[in-house]
Motif scaffolding. Structure first.
Motif, mmCIF file in Angstrom:
data_model
loop_
_atom_site.group_PDB
_atom_site.id
_atom_site.type_symbol
_atom_site.label_atom_id
_atom_site.label_comp_id
_atom_site.label_asym_id
_atom_site.label_seq_id
_atom_site.Cartn_x
_atom_site.Cartn_y
_atom_site.Cartn_z
ATOM 1 N N VAL B 113 36.520 38.189 34.533
ATOM 2 C CA VAL B 113 36.577 38.860 36.119
ATOM 3 C C VAL B 113 37.098 37.931 37.054
ATOM 4 O O VAL B 113 37.932 38.311 38.046
ATOM 5 C CB VAL B 113 35.258 39.649 36.249
ATOM 6 N N ARG B 114 36.764 36.637 37.121
ATOM 7 C CA ARG B 114 37.116 35.721 38.181
ATOM 8 C C ARG B 114 38.465 35.375 37.910
ATOM 9 O O ARG B 114 39.077 35.164 39.101
ATOM 10 C CB ARG B 114 36.190 34.304 38.019
ATOM 11 N N LYS B 115 38.915 35.340 36.795
ATOM 12 C CA LYS B 115 40.323 34.948 36.737
ATOM 13 C C LYS B 115 41.366 36.241 37.213
ATOM 14 O O LYS B 115 42.334 35.846 38.050
ATOM 15 C CB LYS B 115 40.693 34.903 35.132
ATOM 16 N N ARG B 116 40.875 37.544 37.208
ATOM 17 C CA ARG B 116 41.573 38.574 37.445
ATOM 18 C C ARG B 116 41.396 38.773 39.158
ATOM 19 O O ARG B 116 42.564 39.118 39.579
ATOM 20 C CB ARG B 116 40.992 39.926 36.759
ATOM 21 N N LEU B 117 40.409 38.330 39.552
ATOM 22 C CA LEU B 117 40.183 38.516 40.964
ATOM 23 C C LEU B 117 41.092 37.504 41.724
ATOM 24 O O LEU B 117 41.835 37.706 42.541
ATOM 25 C CB LEU B 117 38.864 38.097 41.408
ATOM 26 N N LYS B 118 41.309 36.242 41.144
ATOM 27 C CA LYS B 118 41.624 34.881 41.501
ATOM 28 C C LYS B 118 43.457 35.537 41.673
ATOM 29 O O LYS B 118 44.234 34.983 42.429
ATOM 30 C CB LYS B 118 41.631 33.932 40.644
ATOM 31 N N ALA B 119 43.825 36.164 40.204
ATOM 32 C CA ALA B 119 45.198 36.480 40.215
ATOM 33 C C ALA B 119 45.716 37.816 41.025
ATOM 34 O O ALA B 119 46.740 38.451 41.148
ATOM 35 C CB ALA B 119 45.456 36.712 38.833
ATOM 36 N N LYS B 120 44.663 38.317 41.622
ATOM 37 C CA LYS B 120 44.784 39.608 42.766
ATOM 38 C C LYS B 120 45.133 40.816 41.619
ATOM 39 O O LYS B 120 45.997 41.608 42.188
ATOM 40 C CB LYS B 120 45.740 39.261 43.835
ATOM 41 N N ARG B 121 44.535 40.937 40.499
ATOM 42 C CA ARG B 121 44.943 41.677 39.696
ATOM 43 C C ARG B 121 43.872 42.993 40.041
ATOM 44 O O ARG B 121 42.791 42.753 40.661
ATOM 45 C CB ARG B 121 44.459 41.652 38.169
#
Lengths: 142, 173
Positions: B113-121
């Motif tokens: 979830v954090r990776k997706r948020l960081k990538a603005k997905r």
């Protein structure tokens, strides 16, 4: 041979829902796969052979194989899914016990499948219990 | 399926349908020997490209909404997921709590979830995963996701039954 009309099945009524809430906010619901709920069912009766056949129709099709469950009953099950497609009952000795015998055979079949692949057996057993009078009508008319 | 949202003039890219097929895929530092649910088609024109795969394994090791629907052979509907995009990272404690809630609800890790948020997905607020079969065998999963936290689930929509039946016939050719 007397064949009754297809009896339509209400998928909403046959569904088994399991609710789960995460931290009082997120709601997770698991419902029976629509492939496991028959669209319709019907019965036919062969007077000469005294054989009652129950058929279930699904939204997808597959080839079936026959499995004998005791001397008087056989199940036609999906080769891949294991779903119940037909139940054939020799009525010579079974008489009024056909629903009970069918449910017992389906329960035995269910034991061979994993917990998450038994929905169809629960649905077909319930349909047999709830529609026994309509399914028996083929014998009376036949 | 998203007629209500469409009638409200909401952008259609906020509501997507993705078809995953069960297959084999090499995933760096992950279990390459287990099956995966690999995206083969997605609705819309702005968010079509996706490289997200989910593990399709036994129930205790599955991943995502797609993995849940696959392993349980059931329709999985998830609603009221927290709005992670509008919260931002001002209140880190609250954000961490909501990320945990989101991850638990969708069967993914908090890192994912954090990776997706960081990538603005995009972070959907509701999901529905539906098994897709071909000749009585599980073929894949159809996942519907929406920014609407209470999007209607199509489990008994006659249109879905029609589409799923048709899809199975096309796939069997």
């Amino acid at each position: 041979m007397n064949q009754e009309q297809w009896i339509r099945v209400d998928p909403g009524a046959m569904n088994r829902r399991h609710h789960h809430k995460v931290d009082d906010g997120v709601e997770v619901v698991w419902s029976t796969s629509p492939y496991d709920i028959p669209e319709a069912m019907r019965s036919s009766y062969d007077r000469e052979k005294r054989r009652l056949t129950i058929e279930f129709r699904y939204m997808s099709e597959e080839s079936t194989r026959r499995e004998q469950h005791g001397p008087y009953l056989s199940l036609g099950v999906g080769k891949n899914s294991g779903r119940i497609y037909t139940i054939e009952i020799d009525m010579h000795a079974v008489l009024d016990e056909w629903v009970k015998l069918s449910i017992k055979a389906i329960s035995e079949r269910a034991k061979q499948r994993s917990e998450f692949h038994r929905s169809n057996y629960e649905v077909t057993k319930r349909l047999l219990r709830e529609h026994a009078p309509e399914l028996s009508a083929a014998m009376a008319a036949g | 399926m998203f007629k209500g949202e469409n009638d409200n003039a909401e952008p259609l890219y906020n509501h997507r349908v993705t078809l995953f097929r069960r297959g084999w895929s090499f995933q760096w530092c992950r279990w390459p020997w287990s099956g995966w649910l690999i995206p083969v088609e997605r609705s819309g024109h702005m968010t079509r490209n996706t490289d997200t795969v989910f593990r399709a394994a036994e129930p205790d090791k599955l991943e995502g909404v797609a993995g849940q629907a696959w392993a349980r052979n059931a329709i999985v509907s998830i609603a009221n997921l927290p709005d992670l995009e509008s919260i931002g990272n001002q209140d880190q404690e609250l954000q961490a709590k909501l990320i945990e809630e989101y991850a638990a609800g969708t069967s993914v890790t908090t890192e994912w979830v954090r990776k997706r948020l960081k990538a603005k997905r995009p972070m959907a607020r509701s999901f529905c995963g539906l098994p897709v079969e071909c000749n009585g065998t599980m073929w894949g999963v159809l996942v519907i996701d929406s920014r609407n936290p209470e999007a209607k689930t199509p489990e008994f929509d006659p249109h879905f039954r029609f589409v799923a039946g048709l899809l199975g016939k096309i796939l069997s050719k």
